[in-house]
Design a protein around this motif. Structure first.
Motif, PDB file in Angstrom:
ATOM      1  N   GLY A  32       0.767  -1.232   0.000  1.00 42.43           N
ATOM      2  CA  GLY A  32       0.000   0.000   0.000  1.00 42.43           C
ATOM      3  C   GLY A  32       0.795   1.278   0.000  1.00 42.43           C
ATOM      4  N   GLU A  33       2.116   1.213   0.028  1.00 43.86           N
ATOM      5  CA  GLU A  33       2.877   2.459  -0.051  1.00 43.86           C
ATOM      6  C   GLU A  33       4.183   2.238  -0.794  1.00 43.86           C
ATOM      7  OE1 GLU A  33       5.339   3.326   3.888  1.00 43.86           O
ATOM      8  OE2 GLU A  33       3.214   3.010   4.326  1.00 43.86           O
ATOM      9  N   ARG A  34       4.622   3.318  -1.419  1.00 50.08           N
ATOM     10  CA  ARG A  34       5.894   3.287  -2.135  1.00 50.08           C
ATOM     11  C   ARG A  34       6.439   4.707  -2.209  1.00 50.08           C
ATOM     12  NH1 ARG A  34       6.351   5.076  -7.287  1.00 50.08           N
ATOM     13  NH2 ARG A  34       4.451   5.758  -8.317  1.00 50.08           N
ATOM     14  N   LYS A  35       7.700   4.817  -2.484  1.00 45.63           N
ATOM     15  CA  LYS A  35       8.350   6.123  -2.660  1.00 45.63           C
ATOM     16  C   LYS A  35       8.450   6.425  -4.145  1.00 45.63           C
ATOM     17  CE  LYS A  35       9.795   6.904   1.672  1.00 45.63           C
ATOM     18  NZ  LYS A  35       9.342   7.996   2.474  1.00 45.63           N
ATOM     19  N   ASP A  36       8.112   7.675  -4.513  1.00 45.14           N
ATOM     20  CA  ASP A  36       8.305   8.067  -5.912  1.00 45.14           C
ATOM     21  C   ASP A  36       9.734   8.571  -6.104  1.00 45.14           C
ATOM     22  OD1 ASP A  36       8.393  10.693  -4.970  1.00 45.14           O
ATOM     23  OD2 ASP A  36       6.548  11.320  -5.958  1.00 45.14           O
ATOM     24  N   SER A  37      10.065   9.015  -7.294  1.00 42.75           N
ATOM     25  CA  SER A  37      11.439   9.433  -7.597  1.00 42.75           C
ATOM     26  C   SER A  37      11.873  10.668  -6.813  1.00 42.75           C
ATOM     27  CB  SER A  37      11.579   9.691  -9.106  1.00 42.75           C
ATOM     28  OG  SER A  37      10.677  10.702  -9.507  1.00 42.75           O
ATOM     29  N   ASN A  38      10.908  11.435  -6.267  1.00 39.98           N
ATOM     30  CA  ASN A  38      11.235  12.611  -5.459  1.00 39.98           C
ATOM     31  C   ASN A  38      11.287  12.299  -3.964  1.00 39.98           C
ATOM     32  OD1 ASN A  38      11.342  14.362  -7.702  1.00 39.98           O
ATOM     33  ND2 ASN A  38       9.113  14.559  -7.673  1.00 39.98           N
ATOM     34  N   GLY A  39      11.077  11.031  -3.597  1.00 41.86           N
ATOM     35  CA  GLY A  39      11.105  10.650  -2.194  1.00 41.86           C
ATOM     36  C   GLY A  39       9.773  10.789  -1.483  1.00 41.86           C
ATOM     37  N   ASN A  40       8.710  11.171  -2.199  1.00 39.72           N
ATOM     38  CA  ASN A  40       7.385  11.278  -1.593  1.00 39.72           C
ATOM     39  C   ASN A  40       6.803   9.879  -1.390  1.00 39.72           C
ATOM     40  OD1 ASN A  40       7.209  14.198  -1.748  1.00 39.72           O
ATOM     41  ND2 ASN A  40       6.986  13.909  -3.948  1.00 39.72           N
ATOM     42  N   THR A  41       6.111   9.691  -0.276  1.00 43.70           N
ATOM     43  CA  THR A  41       5.443   8.422  -0.036  1.00 43.70           C
ATOM     44  C   THR A  41       4.058   8.467  -0.660  1.00 43.70           C
ATOM     45  OG1 THR A  41       6.636   8.148   2.045  1.00 43.70           O
ATOM     46  CG2 THR A  41       4.678   6.787   1.732  1.00 43.70           C
ATOM     47  N   LEU A  42       3.759   7.487  -1.513  1.00 44.66           N
ATOM     48  CA  LEU A  42       2.469   7.382  -2.181  1.00 44.66           C
ATOM     49  C   LEU A  42       1.760   6.132  -1.688  1.00 44.66           C
ATOM     50  CD1 LEU A  42       3.609   8.251  -5.820  1.00 44.66           C
ATOM     51  CD2 LEU A  42       2.678   9.794  -4.083  1.00 44.66           C
ATOM     52  N   TYR A  43       0.431   6.171  -1.615  1.00 46.83           N
ATOM     53  CA  TYR A  43      -0.361   5.084  -1.069  1.00 46.83           C
ATOM     54  C   TYR A  43      -1.358   4.573  -2.106  1.00 46.83           C
ATOM     55  CZ  TYR A  43       1.623   7.096   3.115  1.00 46.83           C
ATOM     56  OH  TYR A  43       2.508   7.571   4.040  1.00 46.83           O
ATOM     57  N   SER A  44      -1.835   3.356  -1.891  1.00 42.93           N
ATOM     58  CA  SER A  44      -2.857   2.766  -2.753  1.00 42.93           C
ATOM     59  C   SER A  44      -3.892   2.082  -1.878  1.00 42.93           C
ATOM     60  CB  SER A  44      -2.245   1.745  -3.712  1.00 42.93           C
ATOM     61  OG  SER A  44      -1.346   2.369  -4.600  1.00 42.93           O
ATOM     62  N   ALA A  45      -5.155   2.100  -2.331  1.00 45.22           N
ATOM     63  CA  ALA A  45      -6.233   1.439  -1.605  1.00 45.22           C
ATOM     64  C   ALA A  45      -7.307   1.040  -2.606  1.00 45.22           C
ATOM     65  CB  ALA A  45      -6.812   2.363  -0.545  1.00 45.22           C
ATOM     66  N   SER A  46      -8.168   0.123  -2.194  1.00 46.51           N
ATOM     67  CA  SER A  46      -9.267  -0.285  -3.060  1.00 46.51           C
ATOM     68  C   SER A  46     -10.492  -0.558  -2.209  1.00 46.51           C
ATOM     69  CB  SER A  46      -8.883  -1.518  -3.867  1.00 46.51           C
ATOM     70  OG  SER A  46      -8.497  -2.558  -3.005  1.00 46.51           O
ATOM     71  N   SER A  47     -11.666  -0.426  -2.822  1.00 47.71           N
ATOM     72  CA  SER A  47     -12.915  -0.700  -2.148  1.00 47.71           C
ATOM     73  C   SER A  47     -13.813  -1.449  -3.113  1.00 47.71           C
ATOM     74  CB  SER A  47     -13.566   0.608  -1.702  1.00 47.71           C
ATOM     75  OG  SER A  47     -14.782   0.366  -1.030  1.00 47.71           O
ATOM     76  N   PHE A  48     -14.591  -2.390  -2.584  1.00 49.43           N
ATOM     77  CA  PHE A  48     -15.468  -3.213  -3.408  1.00 49.43           C
ATOM     78  C   PHE A  48     -16.879  -3.162  -2.838  1.00 49.43           C
ATOM     79  CE2 PHE A  48     -11.181  -4.763  -3.612  1.00 49.43           C
ATOM     80  CZ  PHE A  48     -10.969  -4.895  -4.970  1.00 49.43           C
ATOM     81  N   LEU A  49     -17.872  -3.068  -3.715  1.00 48.26           N
ATOM     82  CA  LEU A  49     -19.271  -3.014  -3.304  1.00 48.26           C
ATOM     83  C   LEU A  49     -20.078  -3.989  -4.135  1.00 48.26           C
ATOM     84  CD1 LEU A  49     -21.645  -1.537  -1.787  1.00 48.26           C
ATOM     85  CD2 LEU A  49     -21.791  -0.091  -3.821  1.00 48.26           C
ATOM     86  N   SER A  50     -20.929  -4.752  -3.475  1.00 53.06           N
ATOM     87  CA  SER A  50     -21.847  -5.666  -4.163  1.00 53.06           C
ATOM     88  C   SER A  50     -23.263  -5.323  -3.738  1.00 53.06           C
ATOM     89  CB  SER A  50     -21.555  -7.119  -3.794  1.00 53.06           C
ATOM     90  OG  SER A  50     -20.276  -7.484  -4.243  1.00 53.06           O
ATOM     91  N   VAL A  51     -24.171  -5.186  -4.702  1.00 52.88           N
ATOM     92  CA  VAL A  51     -25.578  -4.925  -4.416  1.00 52.88           C
ATOM     93  C   VAL A  51     -26.442  -5.773  -5.342  1.00 52.88           C
ATOM     94  CG1 VAL A  51     -25.228  -2.558  -3.578  1.00 52.88           C
ATOM     95  CG2 VAL A  51     -25.659  -2.946  -5.987  1.00 52.88           C
TER      96      VAL A  51
END
Length: 85
Positions: free
Chosen positions: A60-79
Motif C-alpha cells: 500500500g505504499e511506495r516512494k516516488d522518484s522525489n522521495g514522496n510516499t504514495l499510497y494505494s487502496a481499493s474498495s469493493f461493493l456488491s448490491v
C-alpha cells in the motif's frame, strides 16, 4: 522539508456476477498522498447500503522518484441488481 502532494483520480470498474442477481463495483485508488483517505459509495447523493469490503493494497505504499510516499487502496461493493440503475 518540502514534499509535494500527488493526486490521481481513482479508476472505477463495473462488472456483474454470473447469476445476474448481483452487481459488483470496484474502486481502485493508486498513488495518492497524504495517507488518510475515505472511500464512500454514493447513489443520488446518499450512501449506498449493501455488502462493502474495503481492502488496502498489500503493498500500500511506495516512494516516488522525489522521495514522496504514495499510497494505494481499493474498495469493493456488491448490491442486488434491483438496487442498481
Amino acid at each position: 522539508m518540502n514534499s509535494s502532494v500527488v493526486y490521481q483520480l481513482p479508476t472505477i470498474k463495473v462488472c456483474s456476477s454470473d447469476e445476474g442477481e448481483e452487481v459488483s463495483f470496484s474502486c481502485i485508488a493508486k498513488d495518492f498522498s497524504p495517507k488518510s483517505y475515505e472511500i464512500k459509495w454514493l447513489k443520488n447523493g446518499n450512501e449506498v447500503t449493501g455488502q462493502k469490503d474495503e481492502i488496502t493494497a498489500p503493498f500500500g505504499e511506495r516512494k516516488d522518484s522525489n522521495g514522496n510516499t504514495l499510497y494505494s487502496a481499493s474498495s469493493f461493493l456488491s448490491v442486488q441488481t434491483t438496487e442498481w440503475s
